[in-house]
Design an enzyme around this catalytic site. Structure first.
Site, PDB file in Angstrom:
ATOM      1  N   ASN A   1      56.500  68.346  17.926  1.00 46.85           N
ATOM      2  CA  ASN A   1      56.687  69.768  18.215  1.00 46.85           C
ATOM      3  C   ASN A   1      55.359  70.523  18.161  1.00 46.85           C
ATOM      4  O   ASN A   1      55.183  71.541  18.837  1.00 46.85           O
ATOM      5  CB  ASN A   1      57.711  70.364  17.239  1.00 46.85           C
ATOM      6  CG  ASN A   1      59.123  69.909  17.597  1.00 46.85           C
ATOM      7  OD1 ASN A   1      59.301  69.031  18.445  1.00 46.85           O
ATOM      8  ND2 ASN A   1      60.123  70.500  16.967  1.00 46.85           N
TER       9      ASN A   1
ATOM     10  N   SER B   1      46.507  53.427  17.687  1.00 44.14           N
ATOM     11  CA  SER B   1      45.505  54.501  17.637  1.00 44.14           C
ATOM     12  C   SER B   1      45.778  55.592  18.667  1.00 44.14           C
ATOM     13  O   SER B   1      44.940  56.436  18.927  1.00 44.14           O
ATOM     14  CB  SER B   1      44.116  53.904  17.879  1.00 44.14           C
ATOM     15  OG  SER B   1      44.092  53.340  19.175  1.00 44.14           O
TER      16      SER B   1
ATOM     17  N   PHE C   1      60.253  52.217  27.033  1.00 41.80           N
ATOM     18  CA  PHE C   1      59.110  53.023  27.501  1.00 41.80           C
ATOM     19  C   PHE C   1      57.960  52.742  26.536  1.00 41.80           C
ATOM     20  O   PHE C   1      58.057  53.071  25.351  1.00 41.80           O
ATOM     21  CB  PHE C   1      59.532  54.496  27.457  1.00 41.80           C
ATOM     22  CG  PHE C   1      58.483  55.499  27.844  1.00 41.80           C
ATOM     23  CD1 PHE C   1      58.248  55.800  29.188  1.00 41.80           C
ATOM     24  CD2 PHE C   1      57.755  56.184  26.881  1.00 41.80           C
ATOM     25  CE1 PHE C   1      57.307  56.765  29.547  1.00 41.80           C
ATOM     26  CE2 PHE C   1      56.813  57.144  27.239  1.00 41.80           C
ATOM     27  CZ  PHE C   1      56.593  57.435  28.575  1.00 41.80           C
ATOM     28  N   CYS C   2      56.915  52.103  27.028  1.00 42.89           N
ATOM     29  CA  CYS C   2      55.876  51.600  26.121  1.00 42.89           C
ATOM     30  C   CYS C   2      54.565  52.351  26.313  1.00 42.89           C
ATOM     31  O   CYS C   2      53.730  51.968  27.148  1.00 42.89           O
ATOM     32  CB  CYS C   2      55.684  50.109  26.354  1.00 42.89           C
ATOM     33  SG  CYS C   2      57.213  49.184  26.130  1.00 42.89           S
ATOM     34  N   LEU C   3      54.410  53.416  25.541  1.00 40.04           N
ATOM     35  CA  LEU C   3      53.210  54.251  25.645  1.00 40.04           C
ATOM     36  C   LEU C   3      52.418  54.220  24.325  1.00 40.04           C
ATOM     37  O   LEU C   3      51.232  53.894  24.306  1.00 40.04           O
ATOM     38  CB  LEU C   3      53.638  55.692  25.993  1.00 40.04           C
ATOM     39  CG  LEU C   3      52.546  56.751  26.052  1.00 40.04           C
ATOM     40  CD1 LEU C   3      51.569  56.477  27.194  1.00 40.04           C
ATOM     41  CD2 LEU C   3      53.155  58.156  26.260  1.00 40.04           C
ATOM     42  N   THR C   4      53.106  54.515  23.237  1.00 39.38           N
ATOM     43  CA  THR C   4      52.435  54.711  21.945  1.00 39.38           C
ATOM     44  C   THR C   4      51.764  53.435  21.436  1.00 39.38           C
ATOM     45  O   THR C   4      52.306  52.342  21.560  1.00 39.38           O
ATOM     46  CB  THR C   4      53.467  55.211  20.920  1.00 39.38           C
ATOM     47  OG1 THR C   4      54.093  56.371  21.467  1.00 39.38           O
ATOM     48  CG2 THR C   4      52.821  55.566  19.595  1.00 39.38           C
TER      49      THR C   4
ATOM     50  N   GLU D   1      59.010  61.848  21.374  1.00 40.59           N
ATOM     51  CA  GLU D   1      58.985  62.481  22.714  1.00 40.59           C
ATOM     52  C   GLU D   1      58.039  63.669  22.764  1.00 40.59           C
ATOM     53  O   GLU D   1      58.301  64.662  23.429  1.00 40.59           O
ATOM     54  CB  GLU D   1      60.396  62.886  23.149  1.00 40.59           C
ATOM     55  CG  GLU D   1      61.177  61.750  23.778  1.00 40.59           C
ATOM     56  CD  GLU D   1      62.109  62.196  24.877  1.00 40.59           C
ATOM     57  OE1 GLU D   1      62.564  63.338  24.851  1.00 40.59           O
ATOM     58  OE2 GLU D   1      62.364  61.385  25.779  1.00 40.59           O
TER      59      GLU D   1
ATOM     60  N   ILE E   1      58.227  51.206  19.477  1.00 38.45           N
ATOM     61  CA  ILE E   1      58.866  51.238  20.791  1.00 38.45           C
ATOM     62  C   ILE E   1      60.382  51.117  20.620  1.00 38.45           C
ATOM     63  O   ILE E   1      60.881  50.103  20.118  1.00 38.45           O
ATOM     64  CB  ILE E   1      58.314  50.101  21.683  1.00 38.45           C
ATOM     65  CG1 ILE E   1      56.786  50.246  21.853  1.00 38.45           C
ATOM     66  CG2 ILE E   1      59.032  50.072  23.029  1.00 38.45           C
ATOM     67  CD1 ILE E   1      56.305  51.586  22.413  1.00 38.45           C
TER      68      ILE E   1
HETATM   69  S1  MYA Z   1      57.592  58.179  23.711  1.00 39.29           S
HETATM   70  C1  MYA Z   1      56.057  58.800  23.229  1.00 39.29           C
HETATM   71  C2  MYA Z   1      55.937  60.239  23.449  1.00 39.29           C
HETATM   72  N1  MYA Z   1      54.573  60.614  23.450  1.00 39.29           N
HETATM   73  C3  MYA Z   1      54.204  61.798  23.842  1.00 39.29           C
HETATM   74  O1  MYA Z   1      54.994  62.643  24.203  1.00 39.29           O
HETATM   75  C4  MYA Z   1      52.737  62.028  23.881  1.00 39.29           C
HETATM   76  C5  MYA Z   1      52.376  63.472  23.700  1.00 39.29           C
HETATM   77  N2  MYA Z   1      51.106  63.756  24.341  1.00 39.29           N
HETATM   78  C6  MYA Z   1      51.039  64.323  25.548  1.00 39.29           C
HETATM   79  O2  MYA Z   1      52.030  64.676  26.141  1.00 39.29           O
HETATM   80  C7  MYA Z   1      49.674  64.475  26.169  1.00 39.29           C
HETATM   81  O3  MYA Z   1      48.808  63.523  25.645  1.00 39.29           O
HETATM   82  C8  MYA Z   1      49.079  65.918  25.984  1.00 39.29           C
HETATM   83  C9  MYA Z   1      47.895  66.102  26.939  1.00 39.29           C
HETATM   84  C10 MYA Z   1      50.081  66.978  26.420  1.00 39.29           C
HETATM   85  C11 MYA Z   1      48.679  66.147  24.560  1.00 39.29           C
HETATM   86  N3  MYA Z   1      53.400  67.775  32.550  1.00 39.29           N
HETATM   87  O4  MYA Z   1      43.794  66.780  29.863  1.00 39.29           O
HETATM   88  P1  MYA Z   1      45.281  66.852  29.665  1.00 39.29           P
HETATM   89  C12 MYA Z   1      48.483  66.741  33.235  1.00 39.29           C
HETATM   90  C13 MYA Z   1      52.699  67.655  33.686  1.00 39.29           C
HETATM   91  O5  MYA Z   1      45.863  68.061  29.076  1.00 39.29           O
HETATM   92  P2  MYA Z   1      45.477  65.237  27.345  1.00 39.29           P
HETATM   93  C14 MYA Z   1      58.671  58.629  22.526  1.00 39.29           C
HETATM   94  O6  MYA Z   1      58.369  59.281  21.584  1.00 39.29           O
HETATM   95  C15 MYA Z   1      47.443  67.842  33.267  1.00 39.29           C
HETATM   96  O7  MYA Z   1      47.803  68.852  34.153  1.00 39.29           O
HETATM   97  N4  MYA Z   1      51.401  67.391  33.710  1.00 39.29           N
HETATM   98  O8  MYA Z   1      45.724  65.563  28.848  1.00 39.29           O
HETATM   99  C16 MYA Z   1      60.040  58.129  22.804  1.00 39.29           C
HETATM  100  C17 MYA Z   1      46.224  67.122  33.750  1.00 39.29           C
HETATM  101  O9  MYA Z   1      46.348  67.016  35.137  1.00 39.29           O
HETATM  102  P3  MYA Z   1      45.072  67.305  36.077  1.00 39.29           P
HETATM  103  C18 MYA Z   1      50.790  67.251  32.530  1.00 39.29           C
HETATM  104  O10 MYA Z   1      44.723  66.308  26.657  1.00 39.29           O
HETATM  105  C19 MYA Z   1      61.007  58.108  21.700  1.00 39.29           C
HETATM  106  C20 MYA Z   1      46.383  65.714  33.175  1.00 39.29           C
HETATM  107  O11 MYA Z   1      47.790  65.565  32.889  1.00 39.29           O
HETATM  108  C21 MYA Z   1      51.462  67.382  31.310  1.00 39.29           C
HETATM  109  O12 MYA Z   1      44.921  63.874  27.285  1.00 39.29           O
HETATM  110  C22 MYA Z   1      62.367  57.688  22.140  1.00 39.29           C
HETATM  111  C23 MYA Z   1      45.602  65.536  31.895  1.00 39.29           C
HETATM  112  O13 MYA Z   1      46.001  66.583  31.052  1.00 39.29           O
HETATM  113  C24 MYA Z   1      52.829  67.645  31.353  1.00 39.29           C
HETATM  114  N5  MYA Z   1      53.592  67.748  30.261  1.00 39.29           N
HETATM  115  O14 MYA Z   1      46.964  65.172  26.749  1.00 39.29           O
HETATM  116  C25 MYA Z   1      63.143  58.840  22.612  1.00 39.29           C
HETATM  117  N6  MYA Z   1      50.565  67.183  30.311  1.00 39.29           N
HETATM  118  O15 MYA Z   1      44.056  66.311  35.659  1.00 39.29           O
HETATM  119  C26 MYA Z   1      64.426  58.524  23.210  1.00 39.29           C
HETATM  120  C27 MYA Z   1      49.395  66.937  30.895  1.00 39.29           C
HETATM  121  O16 MYA Z   1      45.583  67.084  37.469  1.00 39.29           O
HETATM  122  C28 MYA Z   1      64.876  59.706  23.921  1.00 39.29           C
HETATM  123  N7  MYA Z   1      49.527  66.989  32.229  1.00 39.29           N
HETATM  124  O17 MYA Z   1      44.722  68.717  35.805  1.00 39.29           O
HETATM  125  C29 MYA Z   1      66.229  59.803  24.272  1.00 39.29           C
HETATM  126  C30 MYA Z   1      66.642  61.201  24.401  1.00 39.29           C
HETATM  127  C31 MYA Z   1      67.886  61.358  25.048  1.00 39.29           C
HETATM  128  C32 MYA Z   1      68.914  61.531  24.183  1.00 39.29           C
HETATM  129  C33 MYA Z   1      69.767  61.084  23.482  1.00 39.29           C
HETATM  130  C34 MYA Z   1      70.339  61.033  22.263  1.00 39.29           C
HETATM  131  C35 MYA Z   1      71.434  61.056  21.770  1.00 39.29           C
END
Ligand code: MYA
Length: 619
Positions: free
Chosen positions: A434, A189, A183-186, A431, A219
């Site tokens: 927090n 900057s 999953f290539c997002l980050t 992900e 990634i």
């Molecule tokens: S991958 C990288 C992870 N990166 C992130 O999670 C990035 C975090 N940032 C954000 O989520 C966003 O940029 C934020 C909003 C939340 C800050 N659900 O103007 P906006 C809609 C639904 O608020 P921004 C990794 O780490 C919103 O309604 N919709 O946007 C992997 C709006 O829509 P509209 C949402 O201020 C590591 C539009 O988007 C949501 O720019 C590997 C714009 O919103 C939402 N949540 O940013 C892990 N948020 O325009 C492996 C926003 O229609 C995992 N919107 O009103 C494996 C695990 C499994 C397990 C196993 C282990 C043993």
């Protein structure tokens, strides 16, 4: 002097709020998320002081007998594989998942747990996936990330929004493990501010493909993935202005397209076995049919994938916690000090009880979430964020206390806990950090409550419905008490505990109302307060999920029911007290003064490059 300090604090505030500039720039009183006004989401409704129990009571139980049996059949070989074949310490040491382990995982079907049978996967539900992920989390988080990044987010987009052709082309090889996904997002900057990515894809002149340029960092599976879900800015004509603007689109990119290279595997603190690297795209030609989802709507695709993947983390970390709790309990049972087993000391008992309660609440949330997703609930982003934050912090606490119970032994590598601590640290960061997820929880909840306030104001004939700050508190404070829906839903033995939750919810709703009234549009900038409100929501959701699950246990008369009852009561009492205390202190001038002090201290530190106080010795 005082005014110059205030100026400094104001400057620091301005800097801090720029972190969420896009949230602040939103036109609505509080950032809008597309959520219906009448959402039954329990977590959202508490922001307006309402109790909607439809998604929490009875505790959802979605697996059919057949699915239960199918899962059981998978649990045994998976556990055996992780106990007898995989060696987590070795993988950590060599910083990779050895080829024979990858092969063994593929034979178990671990690369395509949720891929439908017709595409060669096991076709498991979210809940079944959670149960198996728990086993992985208990044994090897490094391996867990490698296979989690592959299917929880790497190709999840194809499952969620892919076309039939994309599914048919990609899923079989991904499910078999022949191809690994990422999953290539980050980007360098663009971390938390995911919308600010710079990688760009432009349509070719003949419209047959897109040309992708840019780079990604950190990634998971970055150097081993053949298939990547890549997010890139794409030129889109703005419907209102007619101008070309950049909007994110999502693409399925294959390494074999050419122009895709990766950096060396990163040297990390933990989850060392998993592969993490930079990925570069140099004029990569992506066929037009590899657009994933709608053109220009890729940010939503990213959020959709992340929301959908977060439950897995709760399940995996439940497994990690159970393992550590067992180890710490064993040590406390065996270890004698001061002529007594250490488990007889209150100081150790408190640790064991808190570890177990945190695990219980995490597990209750994780399976409530996966089950709700399985039964078609669509508005679960707040619950998913709560689950991720709570799981990652609970597991961190459990690891720390497990080491503390072991004393010096816990610090020794051979005990195995130091590896788990190193592995766990990233879970509070990736992900969605927090911090970002707390803002997401609080702002989404406030937006939901704000929309109701606007509606109420409209019904009351107010003209200026956009200006929440104008509302008078008496008009809009929730007049109807939230009722006794939780007491009525819980097992009779849990009525007292339920009443504690019920007491919190109207208080929380009233606090949110006052907060919106006081701050109006600038509520979005009040990060100190928003963090506390998110904490309250997490506490309330955690206690209600635990009460619901315990009710089911008591009603079914399962062997652990009375033990679970004690835990649920403990969680409810603790969480309710914490919520009430938080809400009380947030009203106090001392607390708001402290927000200002923290802001001031931080700005002074930033200006001076760190710690400022002179050394007590003067040199
Ligand atoms: S991958 C990288 C992870 N990166 C992130 O999670 C990035 C975090 N940032 C954000 O989520 C966003 O940029 C934020 C909003 C939340 C800050 N659900 O103007 P906006 C809609 C639904 O608020 P921004 C990794 O780490 C919103 O309604 N919709 O946007 C992997 C709006 O829509 P509209 C949402 O201020 C590591 C539009 O988007 C949501 O720019 C590997 C714009 O919103 C939402 N949540 O940013 C892990 N948020 O325009 C492996 C926003 O229609 C995992 N919107 O009103 C494996 C695990 C499994 C397990 C196993 C282990 C043993």
């Amino acid at each position: 002097m005082a005014s110059s300090l205030c100026r400094q604090a104001a400057k620091s505030c301005a800097r801090r709020s720029s972190v969420l500039k896009s949230l602040r720039a939103a036109p609505a009183a509080v950032q809008h998320r597309q959520i219906s006004d009448d959402s039954p989401s329990f977590a959202l409704n508490i922001f307006r002081g309402d109790i909607n129990t439809s998604e929490v009571f009875p505790y959802p139980q979605v697996l059919t007998e057949e699915q239960n049996e199918e899962t059981r059949m998978l649990v045994d070989p998976t556990t055996k594989f992780f106990e007898e074949v995989n060696d987590a310490a070795h993988n950590d040491e060599v910083a990779e998942v050895p080829a024979d382990i990858m092969k063994g995982l593929a034979e178990l079907g671990a690369f395509g747990l949720q891929v439908p049978n017709e595409h060669g996967g096991l076709g498991l539900t979210n809940t079944q996936y959670a149960r198996l992920t728990e086993i992985v989390g208990a044994h090897d988080l490094g391996v867990g990330i490698q296979i989690g990044a592959h299917q929880s987010i790497g190709f999840k987009g194809i499952l969620l929004v892919g076309t039939e052709e994309q599914k048919a082309k990609y899923l079989p090889k991904l499910a078999s493990g022949e191809w690994v996904a990422a999953f290539c997002l980050t980007e360098p900057s663009s971390g938390s501010d995911a919308n600010s990515i710079r990688t760009r894809a432009v349509p070719s002149e003949d419209g047959s493909h897109y040309i992708l340029n840019g780079s990604k960092i950190w990634i998971s599976n970055g150097s081993i993935a053949e298939v990547m879900t890549v997010f890139a800015q794409t030129p889109v004509r703005d419907e209102k202005t007619g101008q070309m603007v950049d909007k994110v689109s999502a693409f399925i990119v294959q390494r074999s397209f050419g122009g895709v290279t990766s950096g060396a595997p990163e040297k990390k603190m933990g989850i060392k076995a998993s592969n993490t690297s930079e990925v570069y795209y140099d004029n990569v030609k992506i066929p037009k049919e590899n657009l994933l989802g709608e053109y220009g709507k890729g940010f939503k695709v990213a959020m959709h994938i992340l929301n959908n993947g977060r439950f897995g983390m709760g399940a995996a970390l439940t497994g990690s916690m159970k393992k550590m709790i067992a180890q710490a309990t064993q040590f406390a049972t065996d270890r004698t000090q001061f002529k007594a087993k250490i488990h007889t000391f209150g100081a150790i008992q408190e640790k064991l009880a808190r570890m177990s309660a945190a695990c219980y609440a995490t597990e209750s949330i994780a399976y409530m979430l996966s089950s709700n997703m399985d039964r078609g609930v669509t508005e679960f982003q707040v619950e998913a964020a709560i689950g991720k934050v709570f799981a990652s912090e609970s597991a961190w606490m459990v690891a720390d206390e497990a080491i503390q119970i072991h004393g010096g032994m816990g610090f020794m590598k051979e005990t195995g806990l130091e590896r788990i601590v190193r592995d766990l640290r990233i879970f509070r960061i990736f992900e969605g950090t927090n911090e970002i997820l707390r803002l997401l929880i609080a702002l989404t909840g406030c937006q939901f409550a704000g929309a109701s306030l606007k509606k109420q104001a409209k019904a009351m004939g107010k003209l200026d419905i956009g200006a929440i700050a104008d509302f008078t508190s008496k008009q809009l404070l929730w007049s109807t008490p939230s009722g006794s829906a939780i007491s009525e839903a819980v097992h009779p033995e849990l009525k007292f505990a339920a009443s504690q939750a019920e007491q919190c919810i109207p208080a929380f709703g009233a606090a949110i109302t006052s907060f919106l009234q006081e701050h109006g549009k600038s509520a979005v900038d009040q990060q100190f307060a928003l963090k506390h409100y998110a904490d309250c929501a997490i506490d309330i959701y955690g206690m209600v999920a635990s009460l619901a699950r315990c009710t089911r246990a008591l009603e079914a008369g399962i062997p652990s029911a009375s033990h679970e009852k004690v835990m649920a009561e403990f969680i409810a009492t603790e969480n309710a007290a914490r919520v009430m205390q938080t809400l009380k202190s947030m009203k106090s001038i001392a607390q708001t003064d402290n927000y200002q002090r923290m802001s001031l201290l931080a700005s002074q530190m930033v200006e001076n490059g760190g710690y400022i106080a002179e050394h007590p010795l003067g040199f």
